[in-house]
Design a protein around this motif. Structure first.
Motif, PDB file in Angstrom:
ATOM      1  N   GLU A  69      44.757  14.671  26.885  1.00  0.00           N
ATOM      2  CA  GLU A  69      44.907  16.074  27.307  1.00  0.00           C
ATOM      3  C   GLU A  69      46.066  16.775  26.613  1.00  0.00           C
ATOM      4  O   GLU A  69      45.989  17.967  26.322  1.00  0.00           O
ATOM      5  N   THR A  70      47.142  16.067  26.358  1.00  0.00           N
ATOM      6  CA  THR A  70      48.349  16.719  25.843  1.00  0.00           C
ATOM      7  C   THR A  70      48.571  16.572  24.353  1.00  0.00           C
ATOM      8  O   THR A  70      49.416  17.274  23.795  1.00  0.00           O
TER       9      THR A  70
ATOM     10  N   ARG B  68      44.467   9.279  29.650  1.00  0.00           N
ATOM     11  CA  ARG B  68      43.984  10.637  29.958  1.00  0.00           C
ATOM     12  C   ARG B  68      45.060  11.681  29.630  1.00  0.00           C
ATOM     13  O   ARG B  68      44.753  12.732  29.068  1.00  0.00           O
TER      14      ARG B  68
END
Length: 176
Positions: free
Chosen positions: A56-57, A52
């Motif tokens: 996200e990054t 995750r």
């Protein structure tokens, strides 16, 4: 050339004391929660958390490495890693294929064989570096909707051709 060893059992519980990598195929929209990842998360929360965070990054829109064909290796024990491999585009739902841009009714299955080949090629380097065996379910053939007759040759052309021991698991659930 190393052949595939087929096993009836749980891919998240590979036997043996030596270095092992558990490989699975995930999607490119950062969804986690069905299939083998449920069993992975029950045993170790790290692979889900890192998947995750990776999504996200470092999504492609942000110029990062999270994309079809990418691999993230997460250590879960001193000689055991989980390979999060991005080999499916979106996820299949009742409404059709859900991607990062919306729904695509009538689209084919989310499996992307070229991405799986790229993931397995990267996995060769990880396995060789660690002198590790690779354990996996029939990747790309569950929720991703792929055909084993197309995935098996990819494993043999990559991991098998580099003499990396590969164990493919078929999970048999107990009868109630």
């Amino acid at each position: 050339m190393h052949e595939i060893t087929y096993v009836v059992g749980d891919a998240t519980d590979p036997p043996g004391p030596g270095p092992r990598i558990i490989a699975h195929v995930g999607n490119d929209i950062g969804a986690w929660g069905r299939g083998i990842v449920q069993a992975i998360t029950r045993r170790w929360p790290g692979p889900e958390r890192e998947f995750r965070r990776w999504h996200e990054t470092s999504a492609p829109a942000a110029g990062g490495g999270f994309r079809l064909g990418a691999v993230q290796l997460v250590a879960v024990e001193p000689t055991l890693w989980v390979a999060n491999m991005v080999g499916q585009h979106g996820i299949m739902t009742r409404r059709g294929l859900r991607t990062s841009t919306g729904y695509e009714p009538g689209a084919g299955p989310p499996v992307r064989y070229d991405a799986i080949r790229e993931c397995l090629t990267t996995l060769v380097a990880h396995a060789r570096e660690r002198d590790a065996e690779v354990h996996m379910p029939r990747i790309g053939c569950g929720l991703a909707g792929g055909e084993w007759a197309l995935v098996e040759p990819l494993i043999l052309e990559t991991l098998g051709a580099h003499d990396i021991p590969v164990f493919v698991y078929d999970l048999v659930l107990p009868q109630e």
